[in-house]
Enzyme design. Structure first.
Site, PDB file in Angstrom:
ATOM      1  N   THR A 159      27.820  49.193  25.428  1.00  0.00           N
ATOM      2  CA  THR A 159      26.794  50.072  26.002  1.00  0.00           C
ATOM      3  C   THR A 159      27.215  50.604  27.359  1.00  0.00           C
ATOM      4  O   THR A 159      26.971  51.768  27.682  1.00  0.00           O
ATOM      5  CB  THR A 159      25.458  49.311  26.139  1.00  0.00           C
ATOM      6  OG1 THR A 159      24.985  48.964  24.839  1.00  0.00           O
ATOM      7  CG2 THR A 159      24.407  50.150  26.842  1.00  0.00           C
ATOM      8  N   ASP A 198      31.635  49.670  19.828  1.00  0.00           N
ATOM      9  CA  ASP A 198      30.351  48.992  19.910  1.00  0.00           C
ATOM     10  C   ASP A 198      30.643  47.538  19.558  1.00  0.00           C
ATOM     11  O   ASP A 198      31.331  47.259  18.570  1.00  0.00           O
ATOM     12  CB  ASP A 198      29.376  49.609  18.902  1.00  0.00           C
ATOM     13  CG  ASP A 198      27.970  49.034  19.021  1.00  0.00           C
ATOM     14  OD1 ASP A 198      27.835  47.795  18.913  1.00  0.00           O
ATOM     15  OD2 ASP A 198      27.026  49.811  19.176  1.00  0.00           O
ATOM     16  N   SER A 199      30.145  46.597  20.341  1.00  0.00           N
ATOM     17  CA  SER A 199      30.561  45.213  20.110  1.00  0.00           C
ATOM     18  C   SER A 199      30.062  44.650  18.789  1.00  0.00           C
ATOM     19  O   SER A 199      30.546  43.611  18.338  1.00  0.00           O
ATOM     20  CB  SER A 199      30.138  44.299  21.266  1.00  0.00           C
ATOM     21  OG  SER A 199      28.745  44.086  21.280  1.00  0.00           O
ATOM     22  N   THR A 246      27.173  43.953  24.805  1.00  0.00           N
ATOM     23  CA  THR A 246      26.402  42.721  24.983  1.00  0.00           C
ATOM     24  C   THR A 246      26.130  41.975  23.679  1.00  0.00           C
ATOM     25  O   THR A 246      25.878  40.773  23.700  1.00  0.00           O
ATOM     26  CB  THR A 246      25.053  43.022  25.664  1.00  0.00           C
ATOM     27  OG1 THR A 246      24.317  43.950  24.860  1.00  0.00           O
ATOM     28  CG2 THR A 246      25.266  43.617  27.043  1.00  0.00           C
TER      29      THR A 246
END
Length: 342
Positions: free
Chosen positions: A12, A55-56, A87
């Site tokens: 993010t 994006d994780s 996150t």
């Protein structure tokens, strides 16, 4: 002047609005990052290097080794490393890097944000600056998460909120420190815990290879089917983590389920009992259901988080081919993931 390397992996913090929603950008973010780091100019020499932009939620175990290689190539030239990360899976990455860099004598800091760095009222700029301050501090040695003023041991970070800027807690472990007015304050509780850990420290084996073992996380729910174990066995999973109830409860009255778990243990497939509870961990010596599970060869995760158990098992399977040595590793505190016995 302290030197810090910032590695970008997406998340993010480096996302931009697209027609399909927020997405980490491949565009050059160096100017944006330098703008947010201006307040630290003159105190730190900061370099920025892109690893990947994800994006994780899309992070896979192979990515941990890509990040590991990026750190290893540069860590000797810097006082500390910062990793910008999404996150959603930061707790997994922080835990895995903790095991991969167990015993490191510098700080490796993961941070991110709940609002993109380019957005209004973003928490990313402060988290980034706090991470740099922590990374350059010689008192920190190991892998940590820095978020919303707090410093958390990498094997103890737990994301508790999907929106709130104060997103992470330290699970079953003291906070390492807090950052106020651009200064890091180490907590007395952590100093005491760290002292005990150093007294009990043991040698950490080196990773033999980068194999990615198949590990199944099985969450206990009422009415769970024993046939799930058939699937696990047929698909060749090399380890199983059970998220049990409370202190490690599971439906031991389901004789078919227990017999199949016993079969897995007989094949020396490690089966580890974690808990669905956030705090206080597992104790298989309290209730009949826990003691029965223990008799069936299930190991205890004690007070480790599921993220720590998952990555420790993955790392452990790559560090030894011996089941007995693996069990010893799983039951030994290596980098703060497991409470030091009193």
């Amino acid at each position: 002047m302290k030197r810090v390397l910032v590695l970008t992996t997406g998340g993010t913090i480096l996302s931009f609005q697209t027609a399909d929603g927020l997405k980490p950008g491949n565009n050059d973010v160096t100017e944006l990052l330098n703008e947010k780091l201006l307040k630290l100019s003159g105190e730190y020499e900061i370099d920025i290097e892109a690893v990947f932009y994800k994006d994780s939620s899309n992070i896979v175990p192979e990515d941990w080794y890509i990040v590991k290689d990026s750190i290893q190539r540069s860590i000797d030239r810097y006082d500390g490393i910062v990793i910008l990360h999404g996150t959603d899976t930061m707790s997994y990455s922080a835990a895995m890097l903790s095991f991969l860099f167990a015993g490191v004598n510098k700080a490796i800091i993961l941070t991110g944000s709940q609002i993109p760095l380019s957005g209004k009222n973003s928490d990313g700029g402060k988290n980034l600056r706090d991470a740099v301050i922590a990374a350059a501090d010689p008192r920190l040695k190991g892998v940590f998460v820095v978020f919303h003023d707090k410093v958390i041991n990498g094997t103890r970070a737990y994301k508790r909120s999907s929106i709130n800027k104060d997103a992470y807690i330290s699970c079953n472990y003291p906070y390492v420190g807090v950052i106020k007015d651009n200064r890091l304050f180490i907590t007395q509780e952590y100093s005491y815990m760290r002292e005990k850990e150093l007294e009990a420290a043991c040698s950490v084996p080196k990773l033999k290879n980068k194999k990615i073992p198949k590990i199944f996380v099985l969450k206990m729910v009422p009415g769970i089917e024993a046939s799930l174990i058939d699937y696990i066995l047929n698909e060749g999973y090399q380890g199983v983590i059970i998220e049990g109830y409370g202190l490690g409860g599971m439906p031991v009255d389901n004789k078919e389920l227990m017999a199949k778990i016993d079969l897995m243990a007989g094949k020396k497939i490690p089966v580890i009992m974690a808990t669905q509870c956030v705090y206080d961990g597992v104790n298989l010596d309290t209730y009949e259901v826990g003691m029965t599970a223990k008799k069936n060869g299930i190991l205890s995760a004690y007070d480790m988080t599921t993220e720590a158990v998952y990555t420790k098992l993955m790392w452990g399977l790559g560090s030894t081919d011996s089941y007995e040595e693996l069990v010893t590793l799983l039951q030994t505190n290596l980098c703060g993931e497991l409470a030091v016995k009193q």
